[in-house]
Write a protein that holds these residues in place. Structure first.
Motif, PDB file in Angstrom:
ATOM      1  N   UNK A 249      10.554  -5.179 -36.328  1.00 59.63           N
ATOM      2  CA  UNK A 249       9.366  -4.235 -35.633  1.00 59.63           C
ATOM      3  C   UNK A 249      10.506  -3.155 -34.893  1.00 59.63           C
ATOM      4  N   UNK A 250       9.617  -1.995 -34.697  1.00 62.04           N
ATOM      5  CA  UNK A 250      10.424  -0.895 -34.007  1.00 62.04           C
ATOM      6  C   UNK A 250      10.637  -1.178 -32.527  1.00 62.04           C
ATOM      7  N   UNK A 251      11.868  -0.899 -31.878  1.00 64.00           N
ATOM      8  CA  UNK A 251      12.276  -1.103 -30.692  1.00 64.00           C
ATOM      9  C   UNK A 251      12.268   0.080 -29.953  1.00 64.00           C
ATOM     10  N   UNK A 252      12.620   1.329 -30.479  1.00 64.99           N
ATOM     11  CA  UNK A 252      12.871   2.322 -29.655  1.00 64.99           C
ATOM     12  C   UNK A 252      12.980   3.637 -30.729  1.00 64.99           C
ATOM     13  N   UNK A 253      12.695   4.784 -30.168  1.00 62.75           N
ATOM     14  CA  UNK A 253      13.268   6.175 -31.084  1.00 62.75           C
ATOM     15  C   UNK A 253      14.342   6.614 -30.076  1.00 62.75           C
ATOM     16  N   UNK A 254      15.464   6.857 -30.605  1.00 63.71           N
ATOM     17  CA  UNK A 254      16.594   7.296 -29.987  1.00 63.71           C
ATOM     18  C   UNK A 254      17.295   8.455 -30.269  1.00 63.71           C
ATOM     19  N   UNK A 255      17.816   9.056 -29.330  1.00 63.09           N
ATOM     20  CA  UNK A 255      18.797  10.369 -29.714  1.00 63.09           C
ATOM     21  C   UNK A 255      19.953  10.293 -29.111  1.00 63.09           C
ATOM     22  N   UNK A 256      20.921  11.076 -29.668  1.00 64.16           N
ATOM     23  CA  UNK A 256      22.386  11.336 -28.950  1.00 64.16           C
ATOM     24  C   UNK A 256      22.769  12.752 -29.132  1.00 64.16           C
ATOM     25  N   UNK A 257      22.900  13.397 -27.995  1.00 63.43           N
ATOM     26  CA  UNK A 257      23.297  14.791 -28.001  1.00 63.43           C
ATOM     27  C   UNK A 257      24.874  14.913 -27.730  1.00 63.43           C
ATOM     28  N   UNK A 258      25.431  15.929 -28.033  1.00 63.15           N
ATOM     29  CA  UNK A 258      26.823  16.039 -28.074  1.00 63.15           C
ATOM     30  C   UNK A 258      27.220  17.781 -27.414  1.00 63.15           C
ATOM     31  N   UNK A 259      27.515  17.899 -26.338  1.00 61.05           N
ATOM     32  CA  UNK A 259      27.652  19.450 -25.644  1.00 61.05           C
ATOM     33  C   UNK A 259      28.922  19.527 -25.589  1.00 61.05           C
ATOM     34  N   UNK A 260      29.595  20.482 -25.956  1.00 59.45           N
ATOM     35  CA  UNK A 260      30.795  21.143 -25.431  1.00 59.45           C
ATOM     36  C   UNK A 260      30.979  21.551 -24.048  1.00 59.45           C
ATOM     37  N   UNK A 261      31.895  20.860 -23.203  1.00 62.21           N
ATOM     38  CA  UNK A 261      31.998  21.503 -21.882  1.00 62.21           C
ATOM     39  C   UNK A 261      33.615  21.897 -21.586  1.00 62.21           C
ATOM     40  N   UNK A 264      35.744  19.204 -22.819  1.00 64.78           N
ATOM     41  CA  UNK A 264      35.468  17.737 -22.834  1.00 64.78           C
ATOM     42  C   UNK A 264      34.147  17.853 -23.537  1.00 64.78           C
ATOM     43  N   UNK A 265      33.366  16.883 -23.606  1.00 63.89           N
ATOM     44  CA  UNK A 265      32.177  16.561 -24.102  1.00 63.89           C
ATOM     45  C   UNK A 265      31.144  15.798 -23.258  1.00 63.89           C
ATOM     46  N   UNK A 266      29.957  16.287 -23.260  1.00 63.72           N
ATOM     47  CA  UNK A 266      28.743  15.621 -22.453  1.00 63.72           C
ATOM     48  C   UNK A 266      27.985  14.854 -23.577  1.00 63.72           C
ATOM     49  N   UNK A 267      27.934  13.735 -23.350  1.00 67.27           N
ATOM     50  CA  UNK A 267      27.239  12.738 -24.327  1.00 67.27           C
ATOM     51  C   UNK A 267      25.949  12.272 -23.591  1.00 67.27           C
ATOM     52  N   UNK A 268      24.586  12.577 -24.073  1.00 71.43           N
ATOM     53  CA  UNK A 268      23.338  12.184 -23.684  1.00 71.43           C
ATOM     54  C   UNK A 268      22.909  11.163 -24.728  1.00 71.43           C
ATOM     55  N   UNK A 269      22.390  10.123 -24.338  1.00 74.38           N
ATOM     56  CA  UNK A 269      21.866   9.031 -25.142  1.00 74.38           C
ATOM     57  C   UNK A 269      20.611   8.727 -24.575  1.00 74.38           C
ATOM     58  N   UNK A 270      19.505   8.937 -25.415  1.00 75.70           N
ATOM     59  CA  UNK A 270      18.137   8.847 -24.952  1.00 75.70           C
ATOM     60  C   UNK A 270      17.329   7.909 -25.666  1.00 75.70           C
ATOM     61  N   UNK A 271      16.469   7.147 -25.114  1.00 74.49           N
ATOM     62  CA  UNK A 271      15.668   6.121 -25.795  1.00 74.49           C
ATOM     63  C   UNK A 271      14.325   6.026 -25.466  1.00 74.49           C
ATOM     64  N   UNK A 272      13.271   6.327 -26.334  1.00 73.80           N
ATOM     65  CA  UNK A 272      11.790   6.138 -25.937  1.00 73.80           C
ATOM     66  C   UNK A 272      11.269   4.760 -26.594  1.00 73.80           C
ATOM     67  N   UNK A 273      11.231   3.787 -25.485  1.00 79.99           N
ATOM     68  CA  UNK A 273      10.699   2.398 -25.918  1.00 79.99           C
ATOM     69  C   UNK A 273       9.434   2.421 -26.486  1.00 79.99           C
ATOM     70  N   UNK A 274       9.082   1.362 -27.314  1.00 79.10           N
ATOM     71  CA  UNK A 274       7.915   1.489 -27.969  1.00 79.10           C
ATOM     72  C   UNK A 274       6.486   1.245 -27.019  1.00 79.10           C
ATOM     73  N   UNK A 275       7.033   0.426 -26.116  1.00 74.85           N
ATOM     74  CA  UNK A 275       5.851  -0.058 -24.968  1.00 74.85           C
ATOM     75  C   UNK A 275       6.415   0.236 -23.514  1.00 74.85           C
ATOM     76  N   UNK A 276       5.638   0.388 -22.698  1.00 69.48           N
ATOM     77  CA  UNK A 276       6.215   0.204 -21.174  1.00 69.48           C
ATOM     78  C   UNK A 276       6.507  -1.060 -20.962  1.00 69.48           C
ATOM     79  N   UNK A 277       6.224  -2.196 -21.371  1.00 69.61           N
ATOM     80  CA  UNK A 277       6.677  -3.359 -21.188  1.00 69.61           C
ATOM     81  C   UNK A 277       8.012  -3.846 -21.637  1.00 69.61           C
ATOM     82  N   UNK A 278       8.353  -3.020 -22.929  1.00 70.09           N
ATOM     83  CA  UNK A 278       9.738  -3.221 -23.363  1.00 70.09           C
ATOM     84  C   UNK A 278      10.747  -2.421 -22.673  1.00 70.09           C
TER      85      UNK A 278
END
Length: 305
Positions: A249-261, A264-278
């Protein structure tokens, strides 16, 4: 959960009802930074874009940068596809975005709009105010816009309330950080919280690829994982789906962003969980801290290279 404040101001009848100013407001039970990422990150937009379950949205392009564009097809059974082109004109993180939007069907332009979104809030709650300046070339576009935008923003609010966003600035060039993440030899060496290790079944870190693996806790507990990669834009971002075990079963939709600073590198890790309960369960067992431990392991791994 949220409050709605959708209004419409239509131009005089002698302009043939082709022009309208629509405004939408949403109060969202999510931090301001999370709402911003839910609004702009392509992986999140793909989750909330369809206004109703009867509509399927297929993304053909997705580049959420100033000058970038997003092209999608809205599909409804038995009806011609609707093409939507979004062009990003202004992006002020957690403050404002401005984009144009052109709707067409079967090669005929139906409307054009300028969409301004203003953001405000705290690390607890946030507010989104959207203004749509609509110019219609086809009839009845105003009603469709009002309904579609309203439903989409309701979806957005729901998505933001089950989204987790982690950020970390790593003192290393983006090329090195990306290389440590998107290398099948090195990713399993650092992925996971402190004390965890990875046992890989198969790994293919390309668009359409997957990583099937077990995460093994310090006490020996095994957590089966399956990541499916839907998008890989070198040194910019990845989008992937998290499953509970191989083809589970799907747990989450996720992404990772990599930005040059400036080196240096800013890493953003995002996750949309399938349900509010999860989402609530994840917060309950400390997923944010465990995620930061994972990014910390990445930082130490890169520093050791």
């Amino acid at each position: 959960m949220m409050s709605n404040g959708d209004t419409t101001s239509t131009a005089p009848e002698n302009r043939k009802d082709r022009f309208a100013m629509l405004t939408f407001e949403r109060d969202v039970a999510a931090p301001l930074s999370v709402l911003w990422h839910a609004w702009t990150a392509p992986a999140a937009r793909m989750v909330w874009a369809a206004p109703t379950p009867s509509v399927t949205v297929e993304f053909l392009e997705a580049d959420s940068r100033v000058g970038g564009r997003e092209v999608s097809l809205c599909k409804v059974a038995g009806q011609p596809d609707i093409r939507c082109e979004v062009g990003w004109l202004e992006l002020q993180p957690a403050l404002r975005s401005v984009n144009y939007e052109v709707i067409s069907s079967e090669g005929v332009t139906q409307s054009a709009a300028l969409v301004t979104a203003d953001f405000s809030g705290t690390d607890k709650r946030s507010r989104l105010a959207v203004t749509v300046q609509l110019s219609s070339l086809a009839e009845n576009m105003e009603a469709g816009y009002r309904q579609g935008f309203g439903a989409g923003l309701d979806n957005l609010a729901g998505v933001a309330e089950r989204t987790m966003v982690l950020e970390r600035v790593i003192q290393a060039p983006r090329t090195l950080v990306w290389g440590a993440w998107m290398n099948p030899e090195t990713l399993p060496q650092w992925w996971g919280p402190d004390g965890f290790s990875c046992r890989t079944t198969r790994i293919d870190l390309r668009t359409g690829g997957e990583w099937v693996f077990d995460m093994i806790a310090p006490d020996g507990t095994v957590f089966p994982n399956h990541h499916r990669y839907g998008e890989v834009r070198p040194e910019e971002r990845i989008g992937y789906t998290l499953l509970w075990g191989e083809n589970g079963p799907k747990h989450a939709d996720a992404w990772a962003l990599f930005e040059d600073l400036d080196g240096a590198t800013k890493v953003t890790l995002g996750m949309v969980f399938t349900t509010v309960a999860e989402f609530q369960d994840a917060k309950g067992f400390g997923a944010e801290e465990l995620g930061q431990q994972t990014l910390g392991k990445l930082e130490r791994f890169v520093a050791s290279r």
